[in-house]
Design a protein around this motif. Structure first.
Motif: not given
Length: 139
Positions: A29-33, A70-80
């Motif tokens: 879910m975090l990867f999708i978000v 949103h772009l930066l939060l998205g990148i960090v979310a994929v890494i996490v």
């Protein structure tokens, strides 16, 4: 007594499997978000006309600024999310914090893209649930 020991071990195994399953669920879910947030940010940065313009909005920023957030939060979310896939403890804590930040960011940007914002808020709630519902002894 052997029966109760066996049943206790059986329950422990089920709990561990559930904990692993919920963590994987939260990771997916975090990867999708994160991916959706990345593309939302990219859309806001590259092509502003796909978003609504709301006059006199309290939390009004330049749409490009929202895009970068949103772009930066998205990148960090994929890494996490990759950290969650390999069961890193730091990723569990950071995943909850990040999901909260993404929820707040989506709440504040509801007037720009309402349906997408509400969808991502709900998805982040599932991420938080998946990461917080696991009992401490199964971590």
């Amino acid at each position: 007594m052997a029966t109760s020991t066996t049943s206790q071990h059986g329950m422990g195994g089920a709990r561990e499997a559930a904990a692993g399953g919920l963590t994987i669920f939260a990771a997916v879910m975090l990867f999708i978000v994160g991916t959706m947030g990345f593309f939302r940010g990219l859309m806001a940065i590259l092509k502003d006309n796909v978003f609504l313009s709301t006059p006199d909005y309290t939390f009004q920023f330049d749409l490009t600024t929202w895009g970068w957030i949103h772009l930066l939060l998205g990148i960090v979310a994929v890494i996490v999310s990759f950290g969650l896939f390999v069961a890193m403890k730091w990723a569990r804590v950071l995943g909850v914090v990040l999901a909260v930040l993404i929820m707040i960011g989506n709440f504040l940007s509801i007037p720009y893209y309402p349906f997408w914002s509400l969808t991502l808020i709900a998805m982040n709630a599932l991420v938080i649930w998946g990461l917080c519902v696991v009992k401490r002894d199964t971590l």
